[in-house]
Enzyme design. Structure first.
Site, short mmCIF file in Angstrom:
data_model
loop_
_atom_site.label_atom_id
_atom_site.label_comp_id
_atom_site.label_asym_id
_atom_site.label_seq_id
_atom_site.Cartn_x
_atom_site.Cartn_y
_atom_site.Cartn_z
N ASN A 37 60.64 22.17 32.77
CA ASN A 37 60.06 22.29 34.11
C ASN A 37 59.67 20.94 34.71
O ASN A 37 58.92 20.17 34.12
CB ASN A 37 58.81 23.20 34.03
N HIS A 122 49.57 37.79 31.81
CA HIS A 122 48.62 36.86 32.43
C HIS A 122 47.82 37.54 33.54
O HIS A 122 48.41 37.89 34.57
CB HIS A 122 49.36 35.73 33.12
N ARG A 147 46.02 37.40 28.78
CA ARG A 147 45.42 36.08 28.99
C ARG A 147 44.58 36.12 30.25
O ARG A 147 45.02 36.67 31.27
CB ARG A 147 46.55 35.05 29.13
N TYR A 159 44.19 25.41 37.43
CA TYR A 159 45.37 25.85 36.68
C TYR A 159 45.39 27.38 36.53
O TYR A 159 44.35 28.00 36.31
CB TYR A 159 45.36 25.22 35.28
N ASP A 210 43.91 29.94 28.22
CA ASP A 210 44.60 28.65 28.12
C ASP A 210 43.72 27.55 28.72
O ASP A 210 43.39 27.59 29.91
CB ASP A 210 45.93 28.74 28.90
N HIS A 212 44.67 24.38 28.64
CA HIS A 212 45.67 23.46 29.20
C HIS A 212 45.31 21.99 29.00
O HIS A 212 45.35 21.18 29.94
CB HIS A 212 45.92 23.78 30.69
N GLU A 236 43.86 28.33 23.85
CA GLU A 236 45.13 27.60 23.74
C GLU A 236 44.96 26.17 24.22
O GLU A 236 44.28 25.93 25.22
CB GLU A 236 46.13 28.36 24.61
N GLU A 262 52.95 24.18 22.89
CA GLU A 262 53.99 24.33 23.91
C GLU A 262 54.55 22.99 24.40
O GLU A 262 55.68 22.97 24.90
CB GLU A 262 53.49 25.16 25.10
N ARG A 283 52.53 27.47 18.85
CA ARG A 283 53.05 28.00 20.12
C ARG A 283 54.27 27.26 20.64
O ARG A 283 54.52 27.23 21.84
CB ARG A 283 51.98 27.91 21.21
N HIS A 312 55.48 30.16 23.17
CA HIS A 312 55.42 29.90 24.60
C HIS A 312 56.48 30.77 25.30
O HIS A 312 57.63 30.80 24.88
CB HIS A 312 55.75 28.42 24.80
N ASP A 316 58.95 29.58 33.31
CA ASP A 316 59.89 28.46 33.45
C ASP A 316 60.88 28.39 32.29
O ASP A 316 61.80 27.58 32.31
CB ASP A 316 59.15 27.12 33.65
N TRP A 402 46.75 17.54 33.11
CA TRP A 402 46.97 18.80 33.85
C TRP A 402 47.27 19.93 32.92
O TRP A 402 47.65 19.97 31.89
CB TRP A 402 48.14 18.67 34.84
C1 GCO Z 1 51.62 28.71 29.31
C2 GCO Z 1 51.84 27.37 29.86
C3 GCO Z 1 52.55 27.30 31.17
C4 GCO Z 1 52.81 25.85 31.52
C5 GCO Z 1 54.18 25.73 32.09
C6 GCO Z 1 54.51 24.34 32.52
O1 GCO Z 1 50.80 28.82 28.45
O2 GCO Z 1 52.32 29.61 29.72
O3 GCO Z 1 50.70 26.58 29.79
O4 GCO Z 1 51.86 28.00 32.17
O5 GCO Z 1 51.86 25.39 32.40
O6 GCO Z 1 55.08 26.18 31.13
O7 GCO Z 1 55.81 24.32 33.03
MG MG Z 2 49.84 27.06 27.91
#
Ligand code: GCO
Ligand code: MG
Length: 402
Positions: A37, A122, A147, A159, A210, A212, A236, A262, A283, A312, A316, A402
């Protein structure tokens, strides 16, 4: 069984996908996902310019030999671009092997170790009532694991907000969107979100969250402790994934399960996490971690240390990667849970998949190979559309993870 053609199809049916198509002299076609992505064309060029010329003339049945040839032959090790490109080749060759054998890929991996693959969806919301409403929607559809992400009061953009689309797509602008962050606001807010969800829905459903990559180790430890009463299935990526050692500190302070992987692309990137039992779920994705061949080595290592899988499965990753993940999940004894974000149309015009969802579980289906077909004519109707992932800044303007 010689490979006669290998080509890269870049398309954007709603979002960008990079798909590798491998064809053999007998006319068997295999597909692999190479979508990274926000950096799609780097992988497309790696494949088109550097790997496709090596594939033509090779024996399609020699999956492990091809993997080693591409990995060791590159000299330059690991990294998301290389490992995504190799993953696409690997997955396409597994698809071909299944089609030649007349068997779904999970049968080649040892057969089903369970009846279905537990998946999580989600739920998100700009505020808690909106989150609760969407959470109910997941329960209505049969999800057993969800989630939860919520906008943080005081932050303009957070996010994980899908805007109600049902599928969260962070890569939006032709230039990066700016998200905002402040750790203190977040740490105070998340336990309240968990409390509200448990009060409303009780403890009979798994809750995931998550982070992130946004906290320091001690902040992550505090979050884990504060969530313990609400018994999360996992948190996560609490800290940036580059430092495996950071997880030692988090682990000393909390029993909240942790999931990581991920953004990591090889077994060496998760080795310390697994062998020191610093995480509970690994993951990594089949698309970004060298494909089925490499990910199953990661799962085998994890099995020795009581670590489960939690692949994961964001939107994307194309339906090709999702199918590959489901085949591996079904055949893996230390499987934990699979992320399932789904794909919005018009993706369904370009990809046809045979995996199914029923009452909280998915199944890859019994079509030979992966069970996903790419319609190249349809793909040509959706040309590449450059999009970036967001960049995150703290309230003082400093760039943050991010
Ligand atoms: C998740 C991930 C995604 C990522 C994305 C970035 O846990 O699914 O964090 O939401 O942000 O794959 O391209
Ligand atoms: Mg994630």
């Amino acid at each position: 069984m010689k490979i006669t053609d290998a080509r890269v199809v870049v398309s954007s049916p709603g979002r960008n996908y990079v798909t590798l198509v491998v064809e053999t002299e007998d006319g068997v076609v295999g597909v692999g996902d190479a979508t990274l992505n926000g950096r799609e064309l780097a992988v497309a060029a790696y494949l088109q310019e550097h790997l496709c010329p090596l594939l033509v003339g090779r024996d399609a049945s020699r999956i492990e030999d091809t993997w080693q040839y591409l990995y060791k032959g590159a000299y330059w090790r690991r990294g998301p671009v290389t490992m995504t490109a190799i993953a696409a080749v690997d997955v396409a060759l597994w698809d071909i092997k299944g089609k030649v054998a007349g068997l779904p890929v999970y049968q080649l991996l040892g057969g089903a170790a369970r009846d279905g693959v537990l998946v999580y969806g989600h739920a998100d919301g700009q505020d808690v009532p909106e989150l609760l409403e969407r959470f109910q929607g997941y329960l209505d559809r049969g999800y057993k694991a969800v989630r939860i992400q919520s906008a943080v009061p005081g932050l303009a953009k957070t996010y994980g907000m899908s805007g109600g689309a049902g599928v969260y797509e962070p890569a939006k602008g032709s230039l990066p969107q700016q998200d905002s962050w402040e750790t203190t606001l977040y740490l105070d807010h998340v336990p309240e979100v968990f409390r509200a969800v448990r009060e409303e829905f009780g403890y009979g459903v798994h809750l995931l969250h998550d982070v992130h990559h946004r906290l320091t180790p001690v902040e992550a430890a505090r979050l884990g402790k504060s969530l313990e009463p609400y018994r999360p299935f996992w948190i996560e990526d609490p800290t940036p994934a580059e430092s495996q050692e950071a997880y030692r500190l988090i682990r000393q302070h909390t029993t909240t399960p942790i999931a990581v992987g991920e953004v990591l692309s090889s077994i060496w990137d998760v080795e310390t996490l697994i062998t020191e039992r610093l995480i509970d779920y690994v993951r990594c994705s089949v698309a970004h971690t060298g494909g089925i061949s490499h990910l199953r080595k990661i799962y085998a290592l994890a099995e020795l240390y009581g670590v489960r899988s939690g692949a994961h499965g964001a939107g994307d990753l194309s339906p090709v990667a999702h199918a590959a993940a489901l085949h591996l999940d079904l055949a893996t004894s230390n499987f934990g849970v699979q992320e399932n974000m789904g794909h919005l149309d018009p993706a369904g015009e370009v990809f046809r998949w045979s995996y199914t969802f029923d009452d909280g579980y998915m199944h890859p289906g019994d079509a030979p190979g992966l069970g996903v077909e790419l319609d190249e004519e349809a793909a040509a109707r959706f040309p590449y559309d450059r999009r970036y992932l967001p960049v995150n800044r703290r309230l003082d303007g400093a760039v943050h993870d991010w």
